[in-house]
Structures are given as C-alpha cells and as structure tokens.
Design a protein around this motif. Structure first.
Motif, PDB file in Angstrom:
ATOM      1  N   ASP A  36       9.474 -30.739   4.140  1.00 35.00           N
ATOM      2  CA  ASP A  36       9.241 -31.220   5.501  1.00 35.00           C
ATOM      3  C   ASP A  36      10.527 -31.164   6.322  1.00 35.00           C
ATOM      4  OD1 ASP A  36       6.745 -31.732   4.513  1.00 35.00           O
ATOM      5  OD2 ASP A  36       6.948 -33.911   4.490  1.00 35.00           O
ATOM      6  N   ALA A  37      11.628 -31.587   5.718  1.00 32.26           N
ATOM      7  CA  ALA A  37      12.921 -31.563   6.420  1.00 32.26           C
ATOM      8  C   ALA A  37      13.357 -30.127   6.682  1.00 32.26           C
ATOM      9  CB  ALA A  37      13.973 -32.304   5.598  1.00 32.26           C
ATOM     10  N   PHE A  38      13.169 -29.262   5.705  1.00 32.36           N
ATOM     11  CA  PHE A  38      13.503 -27.843   5.854  1.00 32.36           C
ATOM     12  C   PHE A  38      12.708 -27.215   6.991  1.00 32.36           C
ATOM     13  CE2 PHE A  38      11.909 -23.564   4.743  1.00 32.36           C
ATOM     14  CZ  PHE A  38      13.083 -22.837   4.776  1.00 32.36           C
ATOM     15  N   ALA A  39      11.415 -27.510   7.052  1.00 32.61           N
ATOM     16  CA  ALA A  39      10.548 -26.901   8.060  1.00 32.61           C
ATOM     17  C   ALA A  39      11.011 -27.227   9.475  1.00 32.61           C
ATOM     18  CB  ALA A  39       9.109 -27.361   7.848  1.00 32.61           C
ATOM     19  N   LEU A  40      11.534 -28.420   9.664  1.00 29.81           N
ATOM     20  CA  LEU A  40      12.006 -28.817  10.984  1.00 29.81           C
ATOM     21  C   LEU A  40      13.261 -28.057  11.406  1.00 29.81           C
ATOM     22  CD1 LEU A  40      11.520 -32.690  10.765  1.00 29.81           C
ATOM     23  CD2 LEU A  40      10.092 -31.038  11.990  1.00 29.81           C
ATOM     24  N   GLU A  41      13.921 -27.403  10.465  1.00 32.38           N
ATOM     25  CA  GLU A  41      15.144 -26.654  10.756  1.00 32.38           C
ATOM     26  C   GLU A  41      14.880 -25.183  11.064  1.00 32.38           C
ATOM     27  OE1 GLU A  41      17.368 -27.358   7.216  1.00 32.38           O
ATOM     28  OE2 GLU A  41      18.025 -29.361   7.825  1.00 32.38           O
ATOM     29  N   GLY A  42      13.618 -24.788  11.073  1.00 30.89           N
ATOM     30  CA  GLY A  42      13.295 -23.386  11.321  1.00 30.89           C
ATOM     31  C   GLY A  42      11.963 -23.249  12.023  1.00 30.89           C
ATOM     32  N   THR A  43      11.298 -22.139  11.810  1.00 28.95           N
ATOM     33  CA  THR A  43      10.015 -21.862  12.445  1.00 28.95           C
ATOM     34  C   THR A  43       8.888 -22.063  11.448  1.00 28.95           C
ATOM     35  OG1 THR A  43      10.952 -20.308  14.055  1.00 28.95           O
ATOM     36  CG2 THR A  43       8.611 -20.104  13.589  1.00 28.95           C
ATOM     37  N   ILE A  44       7.914 -22.856  11.829  1.00 27.55           N
ATOM     38  CA  ILE A  44       6.712 -23.101  11.035  1.00 27.55           C
ATOM     39  C   ILE A  44       5.584 -22.242  11.605  1.00 27.55           C
ATOM     40  CG2 ILE A  44       4.998 -24.798  10.302  1.00 27.55           C
ATOM     41  CD1 ILE A  44       7.113 -26.973  10.875  1.00 27.55           C
ATOM     42  N   PHE A  45       4.951 -21.459  10.769  1.00 28.87           N
ATOM     43  CA  PHE A  45       3.787 -20.679  11.183  1.00 28.87           C
ATOM     44  C   PHE A  45       2.528 -21.453  10.789  1.00 28.87           C
ATOM     45  CE2 PHE A  45       7.037 -17.498  11.239  1.00 28.87           C
ATOM     46  CZ  PHE A  45       6.641 -16.575  12.194  1.00 28.87           C
ATOM     47  N   SER A  46       1.859 -22.021  11.774  1.00 28.71           N
ATOM     48  CA  SER A  46       0.672 -22.827  11.484  1.00 28.71           C
ATOM     49  C   SER A  46      -0.583 -21.986  11.337  1.00 28.71           C
ATOM     50  CB  SER A  46       0.472 -23.881  12.579  1.00 28.71           C
ATOM     51  OG  SER A  46       0.439 -23.290  13.856  1.00 28.71           O
ATOM     52  N   ASN A  47      -0.464 -20.663  11.567  1.00 31.35           N
ATOM     53  CA  ASN A  47      -1.603 -19.759  11.403  1.00 31.35           C
ATOM     54  C   ASN A  47      -1.247 -18.602  10.481  1.00 31.35           C
ATOM     55  OD1 ASN A  47      -4.124 -20.393  13.018  1.00 31.35           O
ATOM     56  ND2 ASN A  47      -2.530 -20.777  14.546  1.00 31.35           N
ATOM     57  N   ALA A  48      -0.518 -18.881   9.419  1.00 32.75           N
ATOM     58  CA  ALA A  48      -0.207 -17.843   8.431  1.00 32.75           C
ATOM     59  C   ALA A  48      -1.387 -17.693   7.474  1.00 32.75           C
ATOM     60  CB  ALA A  48       1.053 -18.201   7.660  1.00 32.75           C
ATOM     61  N   VAL A  49      -1.773 -16.437   7.226  1.00 32.67           N
ATOM     62  CA  VAL A  49      -2.889 -16.170   6.321  1.00 32.67           C
ATOM     63  C   VAL A  49      -2.500 -15.049   5.362  1.00 32.67           C
ATOM     64  CG1 VAL A  49      -4.650 -16.906   7.974  1.00 32.67           C
ATOM     65  CG2 VAL A  49      -3.950 -14.494   7.903  1.00 32.67           C
ATOM     66  N   THR A  50      -3.257 -14.951   4.297  1.00 38.56           N
ATOM     67  CA  THR A  50      -3.079 -13.848   3.361  1.00 38.56           C
ATOM     68  C   THR A  50      -4.116 -12.775   3.662  1.00 38.56           C
ATOM     69  OG1 THR A  50      -3.129 -13.200   1.020  1.00 38.56           O
ATOM     70  CG2 THR A  50      -4.561 -15.011   1.664  1.00 38.56           C
ATOM     71  N   CYS A  51      -3.713 -11.524   3.562  1.00 36.55           N
ATOM     72  CA  CYS A  51      -4.664 -10.444   3.846  1.00 36.55           C
ATOM     73  C   CYS A  51      -5.697 -10.295   2.739  1.00 36.55           C
ATOM     74  CB  CYS A  51      -3.928  -9.122   4.057  1.00 36.55           C
ATOM     75  SG  CYS A  51      -3.102  -8.477   2.599  1.00 36.55           S
ATOM     76  N   SER A  52      -5.398 -10.857   1.564  1.00 34.35           N
ATOM     77  CA  SER A  52      -6.355 -10.849   0.458  1.00 34.35           C
ATOM     78  C   SER A  52      -6.034 -12.031  -0.442  1.00 34.35           C
ATOM     79  CB  SER A  52      -6.265  -9.536  -0.332  1.00 34.35           C
ATOM     80  OG  SER A  52      -7.279  -9.467  -1.312  1.00 34.35           O
ATOM     81  N   PRO A  53      -6.905 -13.034  -0.521  1.00 35.76           N
ATOM     82  CA  PRO A  53      -6.581 -14.260  -1.253  1.00 35.76           C
ATOM     83  C   PRO A  53      -6.716 -14.116  -2.767  1.00 35.76           C
ATOM     84  CG  PRO A  53      -8.764 -14.444  -0.291  1.00 35.76           C
ATOM     85  CD  PRO A  53      -8.207 -13.131   0.178  1.00 35.76           C
ATOM     86  N   LEU A  54      -5.862 -13.277  -3.308  1.00 33.07           N
ATOM     87  CA  LEU A  54      -5.805 -13.030  -4.745  1.00 33.07           C
ATOM     88  C   LEU A  54      -4.385 -12.572  -5.054  1.00 33.07           C
ATOM     89  CD1 LEU A  54      -7.830 -13.116  -7.146  1.00 33.07           C
ATOM     90  CD2 LEU A  54      -8.098 -10.640  -6.855  1.00 33.07           C
ATOM     91  N   THR A 328       4.936 -22.434  15.602  1.00 33.35           N
ATOM     92  CA  THR A 328       4.304 -21.369  16.370  1.00 33.35           C
ATOM     93  C   THR A 328       2.863 -21.161  15.913  1.00 33.35           C
ATOM     94  OG1 THR A 328       4.378 -19.022  16.975  1.00 33.35           O
ATOM     95  CG2 THR A 328       5.210 -19.601  14.799  1.00 33.35           C
ATOM     96  N   ASP A 329       2.013 -20.756  16.877  1.00 31.73           N
ATOM     97  CA  ASP A 329       0.623 -20.428  16.579  1.00 31.73           C
ATOM     98  C   ASP A 329       0.428 -18.934  16.322  1.00 31.73           C
ATOM     99  OD1 ASP A 329      -0.437 -22.992  16.694  1.00 31.73           O
ATOM    100  OD2 ASP A 329      -0.686 -22.918  18.873  1.00 31.73           O
ATOM    101  N   LEU A 330       1.510 -18.184  16.278  1.00 28.80           N
ATOM    102  CA  LEU A 330       1.405 -16.753  16.001  1.00 28.80           C
ATOM    103  C   LEU A 330       0.603 -16.508  14.723  1.00 28.80           C
ATOM    104  CD1 LEU A 330       5.008 -15.400  16.680  1.00 28.80           C
ATOM    105  CD2 LEU A 330       2.934 -14.609  17.810  1.00 28.80           C
ATOM    106  N   LEU A 331      -0.287 -15.538  14.787  1.00 26.13           N
ATOM    107  CA  LEU A 331      -0.999 -15.121  13.581  1.00 26.13           C
ATOM    108  C   LEU A 331      -0.058 -14.274  12.733  1.00 26.13           C
ATOM    109  CD1 LEU A 331      -4.567 -14.123  14.845  1.00 26.13           C
ATOM    110  CD2 LEU A 331      -4.062 -15.790  13.071  1.00 26.13           C
ATOM    111  N   LEU A 332       0.235 -14.750  11.545  1.00 24.39           N
ATOM    112  CA  LEU A 332       1.100 -14.023  10.613  1.00 24.39           C
ATOM    113  C   LEU A 332       0.279 -13.637   9.403  1.00 24.39           C
ATOM    114  CD1 LEU A 332       3.985 -13.153   9.581  1.00 24.39           C
ATOM    115  CD2 LEU A 332       4.085 -15.399   8.493  1.00 24.39           C
ATOM    116  N   ASN A 333       0.129 -12.352   9.168  1.00 22.57           N
ATOM    117  CA  ASN A 333      -0.604 -11.844   8.009  1.00 22.57           C
ATOM    118  C   ASN A 333       0.380 -11.327   6.966  1.00 22.57           C
ATOM    119  OD1 ASN A 333      -2.772 -11.084   6.425  1.00 22.57           O
ATOM    120  ND2 ASN A 333      -3.688  -9.721   7.950  1.00 22.57           N
TER     121      ASN A 333
END
Length: 487
Positions: A36-54, A328-333
């Motif tokens: 949690d402390a680390f995340a506040l020191e950088g950019t959090i991607f709240s919409n990061a997804v995996t292109c294949s959940p395996l 950020t709300d950026l979609l990160l795949n």
C-alpha cells in the motif's frame, strides 16, 4: 544516455493474485501495508487486466508483447500439450541484454515443454509439468537463472541453475526467492544496469502451504466473502466440482490472504534493501501478477474465466521523480507491458510487439488511451484436445473471447467441448460491479451496445488471425469485418 544513467528494472509478479486482494483497493480484507505504501509512491493501474487468465499464456505475452494466438502459447505448458515458448520469439529480456543490462530470472518459469513430454526419465528429475530449462536460447537472454518450470510445493520448493542437478530447499518459496533476489542485486556489477524478473508462485494453490505466522494475522470468522459468492458448492470453469463447501472456502480464503500478506512482507524486504543501498531512485519497480483467482465468486474457483476476479490484476509501477504518484484508469493489458517498459527505459521496441506503448500516457498523466482490452481463453486440457481432434475440429476455434472496456465486458463463449452451446454475454461494469446480472445477447446487430462491441471484438479476431472468427463466420453469427492494423 550513459551506462550509469540507465535505470535498473525489478519486475515482480505473483501467480493467481487478483486485483481485489490488495489493501489499497479496499475490496478484500487483506493486509498489505508495504504494498500500500509502495503504491502511493508510483502509478496504480486500477484497470489492469490479463489478456489470457492462465499462467503460461500470460507469461509468454508479457515477455513478448504478443497475444497467445501469435506466440502459440494458448494454454499451459503441460503434459499432453505440445506447447512452449519458441526460442525464436523476441522477449523483453533479450532486448535488455542486448542493450547492456545484466539480466536475471528467479522463480517459476512455466514456459518450457514439460520434460515428461519427451522422456519418461528426465536426467533433471523433473516430474509432472516441470522442466529444467538449460542455458541457451530457451532462456531468452536471461543470464542469471534460478528457476523451475511448474511445481506447486511452496514450503519445499526446488530449482535449477546451469546444470540438471536439482536444488531442493526447505523454506517457503517466496522467502527463499527473495533471499536470492537480494543476493543477486548485491552481487551485480555496478558498472552496468540490471534487470531482475522475480516470479513468486504463491498465492497460487495449494493455499494451505503458507507459513503459520501469516495465517495468524487473520480471523477466519471475520473475513468477508465477496458479494458474488452466492453458492455453497464450487467448481472450476469446465464444471468439475471442487471438494468441500462454504466452510472449506473460508479456510482457503484465509490461506490465500495469508500468502498475500507474506508476499507483502518479503516485498518490503526488497524495498528496504533498495533504499539502504541508495538504488531506489534509479530503479523501476513493477509489482503485479499473471491473473486472478475466483475464490468462490460465481460459484467458481481458480481462473480461466472472464470475470473481474479472474482477469483483473494488481499493477503498480514506481520510478521516483519520473513516474507520477497517481491512480490511473488507463486500460493496461498484458501485451502493453513490454513496449511500455522498454519505452520508459528509452530502448527500441521490436516490430514484433502487438501491444500498446503507454509510457507517454503514464509520464504525461493522460486519461486517454486504449479504448478496449482484448482477452482470450482456449480449451487446453488433454481430454478436450483429444475430443476436438476426434471430432475433426480445431480446439483453438473454441473457448471464449472478450472485449473489456471501462464500462462493459462483452463475451462470446463457444464452449470447451464439441457441441457446446454458443452464448453472448454483456456486463455493465458501472451498474453491476459484481457481474451478477449479465444481459444475454441473441441478436447483437439489434442491440446498440452489443453491436459495437461485437464489431470491435471481430476486428481483433481478424487482425490476430484467431481461428475463433472462422468458426463464428461458419455459423453466420459474427459481424463481417475487414482487417484493421492496430499497432
């Protein structure tokens, strides 16, 4: 840019760690103070997804910036499936090595062909889906190697280095691999930048293989289940029932959270070391995972489905004074990771990459970016592959494909076995956070939202030469589109 000025890179990813199971997201009741402390020191991607959940498909895509149909790693590298990462693929590690980086890989690899697919008695002693990856092109530019293929013994792990002799360890894998990571950084040459990839297997099952001290952080009866855990019996995505019911689920969830708190503890050790050695300002640190874990949501366990608990991953990146301290709300795949990191490090991105470079969006705090993320899953079990072959069908024409936008998830599911019914589902992520009320779409052309998302999805299928599209066209159930270059 001089050698000493090049940023170091530490890329850490856990296995089966869902986006919701981290403290700063305020969803699951999990304790992660260091993260949690680390995340506040950088950019959090709240919409990061995996292109294949395996596991294997994600790893291949993360390293190459290419989608599973392009890498050929469409399912796990396992006994009975002739699937592995080709030594001809261009990986981020090779680009880094060619640009003067010391490169290291520690932990789970799961991108090589299981040795039992080639011999009944591997010299390395590899069993099950495991494999020793010898020095050479199959290590894709990683110079230091302390790894294994796929083996889920978290409390008694094993590894290989540069010979087939197995290294057996009696220590929780996360703790041991963190020891090795810190030693690697300590032993580096200080006249060259380094890039270390650290792959922790927990919180992947078996969930009970976690040190007791982390279990003691939780009270089983006080842990809330997610609102979409609305059944008392649970199964995996193909329908096989899982042992136990609600009471066993509570035990598994406690152990799952305990492993994540253990990851937090050892992640904190790495951060502390970087600070003590005055390395943190010139080191890019990424913390993420390969996919999520359903943990009873929608009556399911494990992954390989399109729900947020399966596709959503935590993703935080810190580079002091360079990367902004924002969410950020950026979609990160998955496929965007390689080009984004290489661009941040001012290195050329190979032409083979199919993902988006989001470095400019990060550095300039731009809101606009990719409008959708394409995701896929293929039938990959040995029995399923054999069933499709027996029926004269291509298993890679089946499974599901999906488009995830900021507002919606649109899925076409063609099944995991010959003869399965084809379905289309539309989820409104703004109105239905827990995805409990999907809209079943029979005629996408008469539904304004589904029509547009179907068009987008079909464009991806055509662009990526995904055989799933041919199957849809055979059934005349997909909008006809022409290829559109996206890269």
């Amino acid at each position: 840019m001089g050698r000493r000025q090049k940023p170091n890179l530490i890329y850490i990813f856990a296995d089966q760690w869902r986006r919701q199971a981290v403290g700063f997201e305020r969803e699951d009741d999990v304790l992660t103070p260091n993260i949690d402390a680390f995340a506040l020191e950088g950019t959090i991607f709240s919409n990061a997804v995996t292109c294949s959940p395996l596991c294997s498909p994600h790893r291949a895509s993360m390293l190459t910036g290419k989608y599973p149909n392009s890498t050929g790693v469409y399912t796990n590298c396992k006994v009975g499936a002739d699937v592995s990462l080709s030594q001809d693929e261009i990986c981020i590690s090779e680009v880094l090595a060619e640009n003067g980086y010391q490169t290291g890989y520690i932990g789970k690899w799961h991108l090589d062909l299981p040795e039992l697919n080639e011999t009944d008695q591997p010299v390395s002693g590899a069993a099950g889906w495991d494999a020793y990856t010898p020095p050479g092109p199959k290590r894709h530019g990683f110079q230091y190697w302390y790894s294994y293929g796929a083996w889920d013994e978290h409390l008694t792990p094993h590894y290989w280095q540069d010979c087939p002799e197995k290294i057996n360890v009696n220590q929780w894998s996360v703790e041991h691999e963190t020891d090795k990571a810190i030693h690697y950084i300590q032993s580096r040459r200080d006249d060259q930048p380094f890039a270390l990839f650290l792959s922790w297997n927990p919180p992947h099952s078996p969930f009970d293989q976690v040190p007791e001290k982390y279990r003691k952080l939780y009270n089983r009866e006080r842990i809330r289940l997610r609102e979409n855990v609305n059944q008392s019996a649970f199964s995996v995505h193909t329908g096989e029932a899982m042992d136990g019911g609600m009471e066993e689920l509570k035990d598994k969830q406690l152990n799952y959270f305990a492993a994540i708190s253990g990851i937090d503890d050892h992640f904190g050790r790495i951060l502390k070391y970087l600070k003590e050695e005055k390395l943190e300002e010139n080191t890019i640190v990424v913390l993420t995972s390969d996919h999520g874990e359903m943990m009873g949501s929608h009556g399911l366990m494990a992954k390989h489905v399109w729900y947020e608990e399966s596709i959503g991953v935590p993703f935080c990146i810190r580079w002091p004074k360079k990367v902004p301290q924002i969410r950020t709300d950026l979609l990160l795949n998955t496929v965007d990771i390689m080009p984004t990191l290489l661009s941040l490090m001012k290195l050329d991105v190979p032409d083979t990459v199919e993902g988006n470079d989001l470095s400019g969006c990060i550095l300039n705090q731009q809101i606009s970016g990719p409008e959708e993320a394409y995701m896929c899953a293929y039938p990959g079990r040995k029995e399923a592959i054999e069933a499709f072959q027996k029926a004269g069908l291509n298993n890679r024409e089946y499974g599901w494909r999906a488009i995830r936008t900021h507002e919606f998830t649109y899925v076409i599911h063609h099944g995991y076995a010959p003869g399965d019914e084809q379905i289309r589902l539309l989820y409104d992520l703004q109105k239905d956070k827990y995805q409990l009320h999907p809209e079943h779409i029979d005629y996408p052309e008469s539904h304004p939202i589904a029509k547009e998302l179907e068009r987008k999805l079909c464009c991806w299928l055509v662009d990526l030469n995904d055989p799933f599209y041919r199957r849809l066209m055979d059934r005349q159930t997909c909008i006809n589109v022409t290829p559109k270059k996206r890269i």
